[in-house]
Design an enzyme around this catalytic site. Structure first.
Site, PDB file in Angstrom:
ATOM      1  N   GLY B 204      -2.115  -6.071  -5.209  1.00  0.00           N
ATOM      2  CA  GLY B 204      -3.708  -5.219  -6.365  1.00  0.00           C
ATOM      3  C   GLY B 204      -4.584  -5.787  -6.864  1.00  0.00           C
ATOM      4  O   GLY B 204      -4.735  -6.631  -5.133  1.00  0.00           O
ATOM      5  N   LEU B 230       1.885  -0.108  -2.311  1.00  0.00           N
ATOM      6  CA  LEU B 230       0.775  -0.885  -2.577  1.00  0.00           C
ATOM      7  C   LEU B 230       0.910  -2.430  -2.513  1.00  0.00           C
ATOM      8  O   LEU B 230       1.373  -2.650  -3.031  1.00  0.00           O
ATOM      9  CB  LEU B 230      -0.038  -0.296  -4.298  1.00  0.00           C
ATOM     10  CG  LEU B 230      -1.389  -1.909  -4.254  1.00  0.00           C
ATOM     11  CD1 LEU B 230      -2.534  -1.484  -2.507  1.00  0.00           C
ATOM     12  CD2 LEU B 230      -1.848  -1.074  -5.370  1.00  0.00           C
ATOM     13  N   ASP B 231       0.232  -3.042  -1.054  1.00  0.00           N
ATOM     14  CA  ASP B 231       0.508  -4.089  -1.200  1.00  0.00           C
ATOM     15  C   ASP B 231       1.334  -4.269  -0.218  1.00  0.00           C
ATOM     16  O   ASP B 231       1.858  -5.964  -0.897  1.00  0.00           O
ATOM     17  CB  ASP B 231       0.113  -5.147  -1.931  1.00  0.00           C
ATOM     18  CG  ASP B 231      -1.463  -5.069  -2.257  1.00  0.00           C
ATOM     19  OD1 ASP B 231      -2.017  -4.290  -0.800  1.00  0.00           O
ATOM     20  OD2 ASP B 231      -1.837  -5.399  -3.134  1.00  0.00           O
ATOM     21  N   GLU B 232       3.000  -3.642  -0.306  1.00  0.00           N
ATOM     22  CA  GLU B 232       4.279  -3.522  -0.506  1.00  0.00           C
ATOM     23  C   GLU B 232       4.540  -4.007   1.291  1.00  0.00           C
ATOM     24  O   GLU B 232       5.835  -3.814   2.020  1.00  0.00           O
ATOM     25  CB  GLU B 232       5.220  -3.403  -0.888  1.00  0.00           C
ATOM     26  CG  GLU B 232       4.916  -3.398  -2.844  1.00  0.00           C
ATOM     27  CD  GLU B 232       5.548  -4.235  -3.099  1.00  0.00           C
ATOM     28  OE1 GLU B 232       7.259  -4.840  -2.544  1.00  0.00           O
ATOM     29  OE2 GLU B 232       5.069  -4.837  -4.412  1.00  0.00           O
TER      30      GLU B 232
END
Lengths: 287, 287, 287, 287
Positions: B204, B230-232
């Site tokens: 995040g 997100l960011d995964e």
């Protein structure tokens, strides 16, 4: 099951090897190969399992003798490979998981204690037969682990003890003395030393003192095979740690012990899992 | 010549592949394979040369199109492999060395400048088609490298530019904005982001601020594929640097830029040399 | 002689402290200071020697009690500092070199064995009073080092043993259980845990399993003080090692043990040399 | 405001210095000191702010000229310090933030491009006056950044250009040629070189070729001051990266360029923030 192969290189080697494995219904769990171009030499390490077998990455503490395989497989593989591979090929099917080792020490405890602890908890991947020291200071720690300790100051006495144990490898765990060419040639590429610098920097005596006076910003440690050329044998593993102007020589020695311990442990782990090959004066290491 | 293969796993795959190569008198310069056990998926990357050819490790700046090979070889290989490998196998013989990429940026220069410099000196291993920014600040550096720069604040405009260029990969070089699911799904596993933390820590916004208030002793950067989460997405490369109590958040930002640059450069190098495979939400990276 | 000081910040603190030292004819061998701006807090660590004394960096194995100093100096220093420094200042002149510690373990041996070895060779910098385990498996290694071992499964029993020993610090060397808020508050900022991930990533249970399924390229270990918030206490030290797609969860566990051992050893070394200060939920560490 | 001090050591120096600062109502934001025992030499670096001033860690891109301080303070400080410190003390109050530098290059672009990019974005912390190359290949990249480029093959011509610019520092960014003793002595401890090995290993020519044939597992880079002794000057920064048997010499060169770039960038950052002191043939670096 582990297979390690070393031979002259030529086209079709991988196909020949993989063909045999497929015939035997063996799954390739892991395959690593390298060709030394200058030397025209082929190196391979395979981890195999029988098709349909439950999978499990071989842990060093586990039985890697392939008990789940039909007993006939390793011998048959070895036979088939010999036929197909170039003359002079070195093939070890199912290398014995328990290498036998003897540890030579002087006064410093850190590498020896690490080996004794891993040995005691069966995570070393090798069987330590005894410790030989040129000083009595480390006798007590050996006794605490029920490890035979021999005090031997003369090389002739050391050789005598070694010949009684017939180890696969001899570990110089901060032995701090130079073996004679005769001793080295009795165990070619089977003596491992931990040198307290990132070789070739600071070969020879007192590397930390040399490092201090040169003002380096990194100090290191190197695990290598011992040859007739002092500190010139094939390198297995190296690590460094940062230092700075505030480090005295004794700070460097203290900090260095930590990486000496960890580099030697790493090198031995690689060696005992049959991941290290020697190619002239270098190593091929399949990490 | 490079071959990358991805398919269902089964016994005999390596033998089948290596057999074809031997038939074609191709030397295996380098071979890497991995089997994803849980997914029963086989991954392989091969570097080949014709027997008798002068040897040379393929440098990214060199022509890797295999000009020295008979032109018929790649097509024939592809054909033979298709016949032998499981249905649905992905085989790329001789992947095009020049991937086409578009770079998306915001205000920070460090990753972009590194890409532009490598591109200019032909060591990026890919062709940058243009840069799209949501701010004009980086327009001038693009101009200096004769690189087209588009100012585009709306995603719809970005998508329009992208569809005009049809890039193989889109690089978010500190783009600092979240792409919509529609945009992401238009380029599945073809968008690479550099995140300024060692994910999954500090996913995040404002990772350095988070790192500062948590008092960590390491900060990191992560290059990963972008997915809807997100960011995964699958992680390609990660690095860290040590920090300590004397670092303010802005010190962390400054130090972090260095590893953001180097992690993204490393990830792109791996990607452009066809060393990265995606396997569900992870990567297989043959370094 | 070591002095550690912690107090409210204000102009002139260094001058006041250094003035006292000069009056006492004390040389500053090493001086480290930090001001926590947000907290308006001043931290200082000094290593001193009497002018004209032979120099020597204090080794942890050496007597740091300042025997070479006139016995009256530490008391006088303490007195003078109290007068000059802000109210509520924490001043420790000549901190006792031999911290007393108790080690809590479960089944894993690596951190405990490292502590026992260092303790046995007098390089730990602290005195281990006993080991408390919730499983008998590590009893034998303790016995070999003549270290008292208590089997205690209930926290109430653990607290009872602890209150009999009154340790300065409690080391959770892979204790794998959560202490109650009551237990934690009985030893505020005096319980050190080694967590097997680079916190805050993978807090909680099974970090290696989490790391495996996330597909990270680095795994880590974190030594931190224990607070009521699980895995949220001030971080003392962190390290990472690279991993890749070929690592199974058990490979990660095996590799992780090496850095767990080394991170805990590093954190304890810092702690026992009075290099660690706590400032709210962070640490100031003068390495 | 930054103060750097270097002088003979004696008891009471810190008290004297801190006393002056307290008189001037200056807060010590950061203080680092070191005593070179063998050399009896004292080194100190201070970051200061006026009491009551808003806090801010000085960023290299910011004005560090202390505009917020009363203009009279630096001069007064300098005066007071001169009176109190030992004769011959080197005191620089408020060192000029903008060092002037000239960069010498040959054919390799990586270090130069990194410097040009940072310079262009005003994060280098120094002002690059010009680039001198012994080959035209890097002329174009200089032109793109509006950076004067001189082609100069003879040292006499190089010296002529340098004497026109009067730089504080000369950066050998892969200059690959040895300067004459006369040239070196014209800029004592003001010439910085990046050597492509972890010195003292592989001093001299072709370090990567040497590293390849020695079979090391780490390669490095070293930023150091240039003295008359080739590759023997005081070391500022060093870094290494792991390599293995699969690296050809050209792979090592390619990988090495990355750390050459980052080590030189790191060394320059330290230098330009007045964090590097020379003490005989070593450096004191306050990171």
């Amino acid at each position: 099951m582990i297979i390690v192969i070393q031979c002259r290189d030529r086209v079709g080697l991988v196909a020949a090897i993989a063909g045999i494995l497929a015939e035997e219904q063996l799954n390739i769990v892991s395959m690593r190969e390298h060709v030394g171009k200058a030397e025209n030499r082929f190196f391979m390490r395979l981890e195999l399992e029988q098709a349909g077998q439950p999978v499990g990455h071989p842990e060093p503490e586990q039985d890697r003798s392939g008990a789940s395989l039909q007993e006939s497989v390793p011998a048959r593989l070895q036979e088939k490979m010999k036929t197909l591979l170039p003359e002079g090929a070195l093939i070890a099917v199912n290398p014995l998981p328990e290498k036998k080792v003897v540890v030579l020490v002087s006064k410093e405890y850190h590498c020896l204690a690490d080996i004794l602890v891993r040995h005691y908890f069966k995570t070393l991947g090798a069987s330590v037969q005894c410790v030989i020291g040129n000083h009595t200071i480390l006798k007590d720690i050996c006794r605490r682990f029920d490890m035979p300790f021999y005090l031997a100051e003369q090389e002739s006495r050391i050789m005598e003890i070694l010949s009684g144990h017939r180890p696969d490898y001899i570990i110089l765990a901060k032995f701090m003395r130079i073996l004679s060419p005769a001793a080295v040639s009795a165990f070619p590429m089977r003596i491992i030393n931990i040198h307290h610098s990132f070789l070739p920097a600071f070969a020879g005596a007192h590397p930390y003192r040399q490092a201090f006076s040169r003002g380096v910003k990194l100090i290191g440690a190197t695990a290598h095979f011992v040859t007739d050329q002092l500190d010139e044998g094939p390198i297995i593993a190296q690590e460094i740690i940062p230092v700075n102007h505030s480090f005295t020589p004794s700070d460097m020695i203290r900090a260095g012990k930590e990486i000496e311990t960890s580099v030697l442990a790493k090198a031995l782990g690689l060696l005992f899992e049959d991941r290290v090959f020697v190619c002239r004066n270098k190593t091929v290491v399949f990490e």
